[in-house]
Design a protein around this motif. Sequence first.
Motif, PDB file in Angstrom:
ATOM      1  N   SER A 206       5.724   3.219  -1.055  1.00 21.80           N
ATOM      2  CA  SER A 206       4.290   3.330  -1.289  1.00 21.80           C
ATOM      3  C   SER A 206       3.654   1.950  -1.257  1.00 21.80           C
ATOM      4  O   SER A 206       4.261   0.951  -1.659  1.00 21.80           O
ATOM      5  CB  SER A 206       4.037   3.990  -2.650  1.00 21.80           C
ATOM      6  OG  SER A 206       2.680   3.844  -3.039  1.00 21.80           O
TER       7      SER A 206
ATOM      8  N   GLU B 182      -4.486   7.898  -0.941  1.00 17.47           N
ATOM      9  CA  GLU B 182      -3.324   8.615  -1.463  1.00 17.47           C
ATOM     10  C   GLU B 182      -2.958   9.727  -0.483  1.00 17.47           C
ATOM     11  O   GLU B 182      -3.245  10.900  -0.684  1.00 17.47           O
ATOM     12  CB  GLU B 182      -3.618   9.176  -2.853  1.00 17.47           C
ATOM     13  CG  GLU B 182      -3.728   8.111  -3.934  1.00 17.47           C
ATOM     14  CD  GLU B 182      -3.799   8.697  -5.330  1.00 17.47           C
ATOM     15  OE1 GLU B 182      -4.045   9.916  -5.443  1.00 17.47           O
ATOM     16  OE2 GLU B 182      -3.610   7.953  -6.300  1.00 17.47           O
TER      17      GLU B 182
ATOM     18  N   SER C 228       9.808   5.732   3.294  1.00 18.73           N
ATOM     19  CA  SER C 228       8.735   4.739   3.250  1.00 18.73           C
ATOM     20  C   SER C 228       8.409   4.391   1.808  1.00 18.73           C
ATOM     21  O   SER C 228       8.351   5.276   0.944  1.00 18.73           O
ATOM     22  CB  SER C 228       7.477   5.294   3.948  1.00 18.73           C
ATOM     23  OG  SER C 228       6.385   4.402   3.815  1.00 18.73           O
TER      24      SER C 228
ATOM     25  N   VAL D  59       2.864  12.138   8.661  1.00 14.58           N
ATOM     26  CA  VAL D  59       4.167  12.693   9.031  1.00 14.58           C
ATOM     27  C   VAL D  59       4.161  13.105  10.491  1.00 14.58           C
ATOM     28  O   VAL D  59       3.252  13.805  10.959  1.00 14.58           O
ATOM     29  CB  VAL D  59       4.520  13.915   8.147  1.00 14.58           C
ATOM     30  CG1 VAL D  59       5.852  14.515   8.571  1.00 14.58           C
ATOM     31  CG2 VAL D  59       4.567  13.514   6.671  1.00 14.58           C
TER      32      VAL D  59
ATOM     33  N   VAL E 207       7.635   9.186   8.586  1.00  7.59           N
ATOM     34  CA  VAL E 207       6.721   9.264   7.450  1.00  7.59           C
ATOM     35  C   VAL E 207       6.260   7.866   7.061  1.00  7.59           C
ATOM     36  O   VAL E 207       7.041   6.915   7.091  1.00  7.59           O
ATOM     37  CB  VAL E 207       7.391   9.963   6.236  1.00  7.59           C
ATOM     38  CG1 VAL E 207       8.570   9.156   5.708  1.00  7.59           C
ATOM     39  CG2 VAL E 207       6.376  10.223   5.133  1.00  7.59           C
ATOM     40  N   ARG E 208       4.976   7.732   6.750  1.00  6.78           N
ATOM     41  CA  ARG E 208       4.414   6.485   6.237  1.00  6.78           C
ATOM     42  C   ARG E 208       3.304   6.806   5.237  1.00  6.78           C
ATOM     43  O   ARG E 208       2.538   7.760   5.419  1.00  6.78           O
ATOM     44  CB  ARG E 208       3.814   5.624   7.364  1.00  6.78           C
ATOM     45  CG  ARG E 208       4.824   4.930   8.227  1.00  6.78           C
ATOM     46  CD  ARG E 208       5.608   3.853   7.480  1.00  6.78           C
ATOM     47  NE  ARG E 208       6.594   3.232   8.361  1.00  6.78           N
ATOM     48  CZ  ARG E 208       7.799   3.699   8.593  1.00  6.78           C
ATOM     49  NH1 ARG E 208       8.185   4.825   8.014  1.00  6.78           N
ATOM     50  NH2 ARG E 208       8.629   3.070   9.391  1.00  6.78           N
ATOM     51  N   PHE E 209       3.216   5.998   4.178  1.00  7.20           N
ATOM     52  CA  PHE E 209       2.070   6.081   3.286  1.00  7.20           C
ATOM     53  C   PHE E 209       0.858   5.478   3.986  1.00  7.20           C
ATOM     54  O   PHE E 209       0.961   4.450   4.660  1.00  7.20           O
ATOM     55  CB  PHE E 209       2.336   5.324   1.990  1.00  7.20           C
ATOM     56  CG  PHE E 209       3.157   6.091   0.991  1.00  7.20           C
ATOM     57  CD1 PHE E 209       2.552   6.944   0.077  1.00  7.20           C
ATOM     58  CD2 PHE E 209       4.536   5.947   0.960  1.00  7.20           C
ATOM     59  CE1 PHE E 209       3.311   7.648  -0.852  1.00  7.20           C
ATOM     60  CE2 PHE E 209       5.299   6.641   0.033  1.00  7.20           C
ATOM     61  CZ  PHE E 209       4.682   7.501  -0.869  1.00  7.20           C
TER      62      PHE E 209
ATOM     63  N   ALA F 148       8.392   7.965  -0.059  1.00  8.73           N
ATOM     64  CA  ALA F 148       8.320   9.236   0.658  1.00  8.73           C
ATOM     65  C   ALA F 148       9.492   9.334   1.612  1.00  8.73           C
ATOM     66  O   ALA F 148       9.954   8.325   2.156  1.00  8.73           O
ATOM     67  CB  ALA F 148       7.002   9.358   1.422  1.00  8.73           C
TER      68      ALA F 148
ATOM     69  N   ILE G 199       8.290  13.438  -2.040  1.00  9.17           N
ATOM     70  CA  ILE G 199       7.747  12.254  -2.687  1.00  9.17           C
ATOM     71  C   ILE G 199       8.565  12.016  -3.953  1.00  9.17           C
ATOM     72  O   ILE G 199       8.707  12.908  -4.793  1.00  9.17           O
ATOM     73  CB  ILE G 199       6.255  12.423  -3.054  1.00  9.17           C
ATOM     74  CG1 ILE G 199       5.436  12.845  -1.824  1.00  9.17           C
ATOM     75  CG2 ILE G 199       5.714  11.132  -3.656  1.00  9.17           C
ATOM     76  CD1 ILE G 199       5.407  11.822  -0.715  1.00  9.17           C
TER      77      ILE G 199
ATOM     78  N   ILE H 150       9.357  17.469   3.390  1.00  3.99           N
ATOM     79  CA  ILE H 150       8.706  16.227   2.977  1.00  3.99           C
ATOM     80  C   ILE H 150       8.887  16.096   1.469  1.00  3.99           C
ATOM     81  O   ILE H 150       8.634  17.047   0.725  1.00  3.99           O
ATOM     82  CB  ILE H 150       7.200  16.247   3.304  1.00  3.99           C
ATOM     83  CG1 ILE H 150       6.970  16.605   4.771  1.00  3.99           C
ATOM     84  CG2 ILE H 150       6.556  14.908   2.958  1.00  3.99           C
ATOM     85  CD1 ILE H 150       5.538  16.981   5.078  1.00  3.99           C
TER      86      ILE H 150
ATOM     87  N   VAL I  17       0.032  10.693   2.997  1.00  4.27           N
ATOM     88  CA  VAL I  17       1.174  10.331   3.828  1.00  4.27           C
ATOM     89  C   VAL I  17       0.962  10.895   5.227  1.00  4.27           C
ATOM     90  O   VAL I  17       0.391  11.983   5.401  1.00  4.27           O
ATOM     91  CB  VAL I  17       2.513  10.851   3.249  1.00  4.27           C
ATOM     92  CG1 VAL I  17       2.888  10.094   1.998  1.00  4.27           C
ATOM     93  CG2 VAL I  17       2.465  12.352   2.987  1.00  4.27           C
TER      94      VAL I  17
END
Length: 364
Positions: A270, A321, A268, A325, A314-316, A278, A287, A285, A323
């Motif tokens: 940011s 700030e 993903s 999961v 996974v997504r921001f 990510a 970053i 996981i 993520v």
Amino acid sequence: MQDILAVSYGEFTFGTQSTGIIACWSIKNSEHPERLYSVPKDVMSLDFSELHPSLLAAGLYDGTLAVYNVHESMSEPIFSCTDHSSKHTGPVWQVSFVPNYNKDSSEFEEMLVAVSSDGEVSKWSVTKGFEKSQLMFLKKSTKKMSKGSRQTLHTTIANSIKRSDKAGLLHKNAAGLCFDFEHTQDPNLYLVGTGEGYVHKCSCSYSEQFLETYVGHTGPVYRVLWSPYNPKLFLTCSGDWTIRMWNVADCQPIACLNPAMKPVMDVSWSHDNPTMLAAVSLGCIEIWDIAINILDPIIKHEPVYAADLELTFVRFAHNSEAVVVGDSSGEVSVYQLCKMKPFVKADNGKVLDKLIAGKLGVQE
């Protein structure tokens, strides 16, 4: 609707499918979902509409698409393609609401786009009785990708593709696993990732053949994403253990990130930092910030509570700030990113330009 999280539940393993579940969770209440839908088949993919935020589309294992109105208390979908002549003949791996310019009304609407193991990319009109039309049939290549050895979610998906092929569902078509549309310059352009490991650039205006094919992965492409900051750049992740970055004008990858010695199930961009991404593999996981380092992630976390846990999504988060999961046990976790270095927009723009030019290395 940014505080509502829709989660799909289902089995990937062939022969173990049953009924699926869709749960809509509020970030403010992790004990009980706000909405709970029982679905006839396992749910493979979900997407909320941006134009009508109450509409939630679902793609099922048996090829069915359904649209729910989460503002209503009714448990049945408002649209569904139960007709065997119109629905896909394989699992729908991704479904997404895509902006669509209507020349007749001179307004932007939305179309629902889906991709399936049957090799078809389809679009559906939500305003015209859920009418289906074909965008593309993904033609199969004669090349073969390398095989993995560990029986994981990665090989389970690969085996599902092979079984569909043996059952005669794919014929001469390649399994479609993911897609993404270009929203900034040409909304008709889109990218499709396949089970063969190829990424094809296509156009809604031309369904006869691909505009371009990008070769580099040796395993299924599980996610393809245009950069939200630069239309010349896109990102892919694959079962071949790599994340690759591509210049749209070049058929070869311009950068390759090697997270862990495991298939990369999702990636993903940011929402706030153009050079940050990510990724999740089968138990890790990560970053990454390519403005700092393209060889190693800036954060690496392996959940200690699950040795065989397979991270699937996974997504921001928006406006935070953090993520989000998802994993193979059905749990969704939110991780706060602490002490992140603030980015300078001008500097990161220069990094993207270097990346596209193929001149990006580790910063000194």
